[in-house]
Scaffold this motif. Structure first.
Motif, mmCIF file in Angstrom:
data_model
loop_
_atom_site.group_PDB
_atom_site.id
_atom_site.type_symbol
_atom_site.label_atom_id
_atom_site.label_comp_id
_atom_site.label_asym_id
_atom_site.label_seq_id
_atom_site.Cartn_x
_atom_site.Cartn_y
_atom_site.Cartn_z
ATOM 1 N N LYS A 41 0.821 -1.220 0.000
ATOM 2 C CA LYS A 41 0.000 0.000 0.000
ATOM 3 C C LYS A 41 0.854 1.268 0.000
ATOM 4 C CE LYS A 41 -0.661 -0.306 4.984
ATOM 5 N NZ LYS A 41 -1.646 -0.555 6.030
ATOM 6 N N TYR A 42 2.139 1.153 0.330
ATOM 7 C CA TYR A 42 3.029 2.315 0.358
ATOM 8 C C TYR A 42 3.816 2.497 -0.940
ATOM 9 C CZ TYR A 42 2.080 1.837 5.308
ATOM 10 O OH TYR A 42 1.449 1.725 6.521
ATOM 11 N N VAL A 43 3.692 1.555 -1.863
ATOM 12 C CA VAL A 43 4.482 1.572 -3.091
ATOM 13 C C VAL A 43 3.540 1.579 -4.294
ATOM 14 C CG1 VAL A 43 6.200 0.315 -4.436
ATOM 15 C CG2 VAL A 43 6.273 0.219 -1.949
ATOM 16 N N ASN A 44 3.806 2.455 -5.246
ATOM 17 C CA ASN A 44 3.031 2.477 -6.476
ATOM 18 C C ASN A 44 3.774 1.652 -7.523
ATOM 19 O OD1 ASN A 44 1.516 2.932 -8.720
ATOM 20 N ND2 ASN A 44 1.867 5.130 -8.803
ATOM 21 N N LEU A 45 3.359 0.417 -7.698
ATOM 22 C CA LEU A 45 4.014 -0.466 -8.660
ATOM 23 C C LEU A 45 3.540 -0.215 -10.084
ATOM 24 C CD1 LEU A 45 3.815 -3.810 -6.652
ATOM 25 C CD2 LEU A 45 5.788 -2.294 -6.897
ATOM 26 N N GLY A 46 2.425 0.457 -10.228
ATOM 27 C CA GLY A 46 1.872 0.704 -11.551
ATOM 28 C C GLY A 46 0.918 -0.383 -12.005
ATOM 29 N N TYR A 47 0.645 -1.340 -11.163
ATOM 30 C CA TYR A 47 -0.298 -2.406 -11.482
ATOM 31 C C TYR A 47 -0.876 -2.952 -10.181
ATOM 32 C CZ TYR A 47 4.020 -4.968 -10.594
ATOM 33 O OH TYR A 47 5.182 -5.421 -10.048
ATOM 34 N N GLU A 48 -1.968 -3.670 -10.294
ATOM 35 C CA GLU A 48 -2.643 -4.273 -9.152
ATOM 36 C C GLU A 48 -2.515 -5.794 -9.220
ATOM 37 O OE1 GLU A 48 -4.413 -2.612 -6.704
ATOM 38 O OE2 GLU A 48 -3.727 -0.722 -7.573
ATOM 39 N N PHE A 49 -2.527 -6.433 -8.072
ATOM 40 C CA PHE A 49 -2.538 -7.886 -8.018
ATOM 41 C C PHE A 49 -3.986 -8.354 -8.138
ATOM 42 C CE2 PHE A 49 1.630 -7.207 -6.368
ATOM 43 C CZ PHE A 49 2.319 -8.384 -6.565
ATOM 44 N N PRO A 50 -4.362 -9.001 -9.241
ATOM 45 C CA PRO A 50 -5.738 -9.480 -9.385
ATOM 46 C C PRO A 50 -5.953 -10.798 -8.633
ATOM 47 C CG PRO A 50 -4.500 -10.019 -11.346
ATOM 48 C CD PRO A 50 -3.578 -9.231 -10.444
ATOM 49 N N GLU A 51 -7.186 -11.064 -8.243
ATOM 50 C CA GLU A 51 -7.530 -12.331 -7.596
ATOM 51 C C GLU A 51 -7.520 -13.446 -8.641
ATOM 52 O OE1 GLU A 51 -8.772 -13.323 -4.429
ATOM 53 O OE2 GLU A 51 -8.623 -11.374 -3.455
ATOM 54 N N SER A 52 -6.942 -14.563 -8.297
ATOM 55 C CA SER A 52 -6.920 -15.729 -9.169
ATOM 56 C C SER A 52 -8.035 -16.678 -8.738
ATOM 57 C CB SER A 52 -5.565 -16.430 -9.068
ATOM 58 O OG SER A 52 -5.580 -17.637 -9.781
ATOM 59 N N ASP A 53 -8.693 -17.316 -9.691
ATOM 60 C CA ASP A 53 -9.785 -18.232 -9.384
ATOM 61 C C ASP A 53 -9.308 -19.624 -9.018
ATOM 62 O OD1 ASP A 53 -11.611 -16.230 -9.920
ATOM 63 O OD2 ASP A 53 -11.882 -16.840 -12.003
ATOM 64 N N LEU A 54 -8.045 -19.910 -9.271
ATOM 65 C CA LEU A 54 -7.547 -21.254 -9.052
ATOM 66 C C LEU A 54 -6.942 -21.399 -7.659
ATOM 67 C CD1 LEU A 54 -5.803 -21.753 -12.488
ATOM 68 C CD2 LEU A 54 -8.043 -22.583 -11.780
ATOM 69 N N PRO A 55 -7.554 -22.238 -6.794
ATOM 70 C CA PRO A 55 -6.948 -22.459 -5.473
ATOM 71 C C PRO A 55 -5.730 -23.358 -5.597
ATOM 72 C CG PRO A 55 -8.900 -23.805 -5.718
ATOM 73 C CD PRO A 55 -8.795 -22.958 -6.959
ATOM 74 N N ILE A 56 -4.779 -23.209 -4.702
ATOM 75 C CA ILE A 56 -3.589 -24.048 -4.703
ATOM 76 C C ILE A 56 -3.739 -25.093 -3.610
ATOM 77 C CG2 ILE A 56 -2.232 -22.627 -3.117
ATOM 78 C CD1 ILE A 56 0.210 -23.234 -4.824
ATOM 79 N N ASP A 57 -3.356 -26.314 -3.907
ATOM 80 C CA ASP A 57 -3.423 -27.416 -2.965
ATOM 81 C C ASP A 57 -2.018 -27.636 -2.419
ATOM 82 O OD1 ASP A 57 -3.744 -29.821 -1.608
ATOM 83 O OD2 ASP A 57 -5.001 -30.703 -3.158
ATOM 84 N N PHE A 58 -1.868 -27.652 -1.099
ATOM 85 C CA PHE A 58 -0.543 -27.801 -0.492
ATOM 86 C C PHE A 58 0.191 -29.022 -1.040
ATOM 87 C CE2 PHE A 58 -2.391 -25.579 3.368
ATOM 88 C CZ PHE A 58 -1.779 -24.387 3.083
ATOM 89 N N GLU A 59 -0.503 -30.127 -1.234
ATOM 90 C CA GLU A 59 0.139 -31.362 -1.680
ATOM 91 C C GLU A 59 0.579 -31.301 -3.136
ATOM 92 O OE1 GLU A 59 -2.806 -34.238 -0.739
ATOM 93 O OE2 GLU A 59 -2.634 -33.895 1.408
ATOM 94 N N ASP A 60 -0.120 -30.516 -3.956
ATOM 95 C CA ASP A 60 0.204 -30.428 -5.377
ATOM 96 C C ASP A 60 1.101 -29.253 -5.717
ATOM 97 O OD1 ASP A 60 -1.372 -32.630 -5.828
ATOM 98 O OD2 ASP A 60 -3.155 -31.439 -6.293
ATOM 99 N N SER A 61 1.346 -28.356 -4.762
ATOM 100 C CA SER A 61 2.085 -27.124 -5.053
ATOM 101 C C SER A 61 3.583 -27.374 -5.083
ATOM 102 C CB SER A 61 1.762 -26.064 -4.013
ATOM 103 O OG SER A 61 2.286 -26.441 -2.765
ATOM 104 N N GLU A 62 4.286 -26.463 -5.793
ATOM 105 C CA GLU A 62 5.740 -26.498 -5.774
ATOM 106 C C GLU A 62 6.203 -25.937 -4.439
ATOM 107 O OE1 GLU A 62 7.079 -22.812 -8.223
ATOM 108 O OE2 GLU A 62 5.441 -23.758 -9.292
ATOM 109 N N ASN A 63 7.439 -26.150 -4.069
ATOM 110 C CA ASN A 63 7.955 -25.608 -2.814
ATOM 111 C C ASN A 63 7.839 -24.102 -2.818
ATOM 112 O OD1 ASN A 63 8.651 -28.127 -1.860
ATOM 113 N ND2 ASN A 63 10.689 -28.053 -2.739
ATOM 114 N N ILE A 64 7.289 -23.561 -1.751
ATOM 115 C CA ILE A 64 7.109 -22.120 -1.653
ATOM 116 C C ILE A 64 8.361 -21.506 -1.074
ATOM 117 C CG2 ILE A 64 5.803 -20.282 -0.545
ATOM 118 C CD1 ILE A 64 3.357 -22.049 -0.700
ATOM 119 N N GLU A 65 8.944 -20.575 -1.826
ATOM 120 C CA GLU A 65 10.137 -19.862 -1.395
ATOM 121 C C GLU A 65 9.751 -18.434 -1.090
ATOM 122 O OE1 GLU A 65 13.252 -20.246 -4.205
ATOM 123 O OE2 GLU A 65 12.834 -22.360 -4.531
#
Length: 90
Positions: free
Chosen positions: A65-89
């Motif tokens: 909220k403090y940085v103007n990146l010039g774009y917004e992060f849109p909501e994605s309709d696809l949920p992620i499943d912990f078991e199927d996801s890649e390692n989160i870094e």
């Protein structure tokens, strides 16, 4: 592989690091299927068929909220499943 596809083969021999510009990227806000919690991500195509996904930390999300990146992060309709996801870094 990345350097060769982009014609930057000489960088592999004489550089400790390099920056790739003009790449296809996707940003968004996803939802974990198990918890319903939101996560922010940036997915970049490094070369043909090779992607890298990075996930924003909680503090990075709070500071958006403090940085103007010039774009917004849109909501994605696809949920992620912990078991199927890649390692989160973070």
């Amino acid at each position: 592989m990345i350097c060769n596809e982009r014609g930057l083969g000489d960088l592999m021999q004489n550089s400790k690091g390099f920056r790739i510009k003009n790449v296809d990227a996707e940003i968004g806000i996803g939802t974990y299927a198990q918890t319903g919690d939101k996560y922010y991500f940036v997915r970049v195509e490094l070369c043909d068929g090779l992607f890298r996904t990075c996930y924003l930390t909680d503090s990075q999300v709070r500071n958006l909220k403090y940085v103007n990146l010039g774009y917004e992060f849109p909501e994605s309709d696809l949920p992620i499943d912990f078991e199927d996801s890649e390692n989160i870094e973070q």
